[in-house]
Design an enzyme around this catalytic site. Structure first.
Site, mmCIF file in Angstrom:
data_model
loop_
_atom_site.group_PDB
_atom_site.id
_atom_site.type_symbol
_atom_site.label_atom_id
_atom_site.label_comp_id
_atom_site.label_asym_id
_atom_site.label_seq_id
_atom_site.Cartn_x
_atom_site.Cartn_y
_atom_site.Cartn_z
ATOM 1 N NE ARG A 49 -4.363 -1.317 2.039
ATOM 2 C CZ ARG A 49 -4.703 -2.421 2.696
ATOM 3 N NH1 ARG A 49 -3.856 -2.940 3.556
ATOM 4 N NH2 ARG A 49 -5.877 -2.991 2.490
ATOM 5 N N GLY A 151 7.533 -21.098 10.098
ATOM 6 C CA GLY A 151 8.763 -21.689 10.610
ATOM 7 C C GLY A 151 9.579 -20.689 11.402
ATOM 8 C CB ALA A 155 11.725 -10.397 8.069
ATOM 9 C CE LYS A 215 5.750 -17.527 16.089
ATOM 10 N NZ LYS A 215 6.625 -16.351 15.887
ATOM 11 C CG ASP A 268 8.010 -19.813 14.553
ATOM 12 O OD1 ASP A 268 8.870 -18.945 14.778
ATOM 13 O OD2 ASP A 268 6.989 -19.589 13.885
ATOM 14 C CB SER A 278 10.712 -12.465 18.993
ATOM 15 O OG SER A 278 9.375 -12.544 19.427
ATOM 16 N NE ARG A 279 6.940 -7.080 15.372
ATOM 17 C CZ ARG A 279 6.156 -6.810 14.332
ATOM 18 N NH1 ARG A 279 5.699 -5.588 14.142
ATOM 19 N NH2 ARG A 279 5.816 -7.752 13.487
ATOM 20 C CB VAL A 303 1.275 -4.678 15.367
ATOM 21 C CG1 VAL A 303 0.403 -5.926 15.350
ATOM 22 C CG2 VAL A 303 0.469 -3.466 14.906
ATOM 23 C CD GLU A 305 0.211 -10.525 14.268
ATOM 24 O OE1 GLU A 305 -0.879 -10.556 14.871
ATOM 25 O OE2 GLU A 305 0.307 -10.226 13.069
#
Length: 380
Positions: A49, A151, A155, A215, A268, A278-279, A303, A305
């Site tokens: 976007r 998995g 990124a 996870k 994972d 990892s956030r 954000v 998750e």
């Protein structure tokens, strides 16, 4: 047409890469997957976007917003137009946050060919429905084959070409079992495979998705206890018992326990629970250090998750009448305002159970209320 081969497995000896792919979502993970496809020789279009991001991909071969230090393949093309991105594509990867899967699936449905396989690369359970992400997409995308890619992957490392492995899961129809080399799972796995990215094939879509959803919640728990000053023993216990919660939920909703011992489960889980890249782990650690939620990530609206999944996972577990005490603990802290020390002390003082669930025994915890309160104070 050129035939690519998986080495060592005669069933996949003639599996063929897809020639053209669309990746929907130009965040960090979408960009990393698009780069992987392009490096594998797949003609790839990345939809997003943010017009500035798309222009930078096309003019500089860089995602200047999400992966500014990673050089992308020059063959990767960006598009701001959904119809253009999906035109002539043989397969699509849907790589948006879990909360956006339904709306974006609806957009894809307006332009994607009816038989196009679509792999959902978001992880979670929809809050209101209790549906996994592939099930959410299926409601909007109809009869198109729906699968997922999941998995132990960060990124940036994937985009940089670090050796990485992941699972591609689609349900296998009768014809897929007769000719597995032509299945969407096999063809997409081969399409993603490069010298550094190794993809595995699964027919257990539910089991793979459960691993990805749970996870993140366990990672928040590990982060909280790490932030509170505890170390390896505590994290190992949470990972191991969290894996058990993952297995129980997967099996209850029709997945296989063995799937949870693979890349999309324990793989994972181990990654997400071991690094503040990892956030989820990072959020938990900051909360464990005593920061208010509004002050985490320096006050930025990040954000996470697992924060949403803590509620949706436990809502589903409650409906199914299964016990997920670690996930319940995280939910109580994030959504019910329970003090971290009180919540984790209660978790550790639950009745003593047998580890093999088949024994079905439990005994009262021997610690006194005073002992439990002391542990709560140490954690807080």
């Amino acid at each position: 047409m050129k035939h690519e081969q998986f080495s060592g497995d005669p069933h996949l000896a003639c599996a063929r890469r897809y020639q053209r792919a669309a990746v929907i979502g130009a965040g960090s993970w979408g960009t990393a997957l698009a780069a992987t496809l392009a490096r594998a020789g797949v003609e790839t279009t990345l939809w997003g976007r943010d017009l500035a991001v798309i222009n930078a991909i096309n003019s500089q071969s860089m995602n200047t917003r999400h992966l500014p230090d990673v050089a992308l393949p020059g063959t990767l093309r960006g598009s701001h137009d959904m119809a253009e991105a999906l035109k002539d594509a043989e397969v699509a990867l849907l790589v948006v946050p879990s909360r956006g899967v339904r709306a974006v699936s609806r957009l894809v449905a307006a332009h994607a060919p009816e038989a196009m396989p679509i792999a959902v690369c978001a992880k979670g359970i929809e809050a209101d429905t209790g549906l996994l992400m592939a099930q959410v997409a299926k409601e909007e995308l109809g009869d198109r084959p729906i699968g997922c890619v999941s998995g132990p992957t960060f990124a940036r490392e994937t985009a940089l070409g670090h050796p990485t492995a992941a699972t591609v899961a689609f349900p296998f129809a009768y014809t897929d079992r007769l000719h597995p080399e032509e299945s969407p799972a096999a063809r997409l796995a081969l399409s993603l495979t490069t010298e550094s990215f190794r993809a595995y094939v699964s027919d257990d879509l539910v089991g793979v998705e459960i691993g990805g959803a749970v996870k993140n919640v366990i990672a928040i728990a590990c982060g909280m206890m790490t932030g509170a000053g505890f170390a390896e023993n505590t994290r190992a216990a949470l990972i191991t018992r969290g894996l058990d919660e993952m297995k129980v939920l997967a099996e209850t909703v029709g997945g296989r326990r063995e799937t949870v011992t693979g890349l999309s489960g324990i793989g994972d889980l181990a990654l997400t629970c071991s690094s503040t890249t990892s956030r989820n782990m990072a959020l938990g650690q900051q909360l464990g250090q005593g920061l208010a939620r509004a002050d985490c990530f320096e006050g930025r609206a990040v954000v996470v998750e697992g924060e949403v999944n803590a509620k949706s996972v436990t809502d589903l577990a409650r409906r199914l009448r299964i016990s997920m005490p670690i996930c319940e603990t995280v939910r109580s802290i994030l959504h019910d305002g329970v003090d971290i020390g009180v919540a984790f002390a209660a978790l550790w003082s639950r009745p003593i159970e047998a580890e093999p669930r088949g024994m079905d025994v439990a005994f009262d915890h021997p610690s006194s209320d005073k002992d439990i309160a002391t542990l709560a104070e140490r954690i807080s």
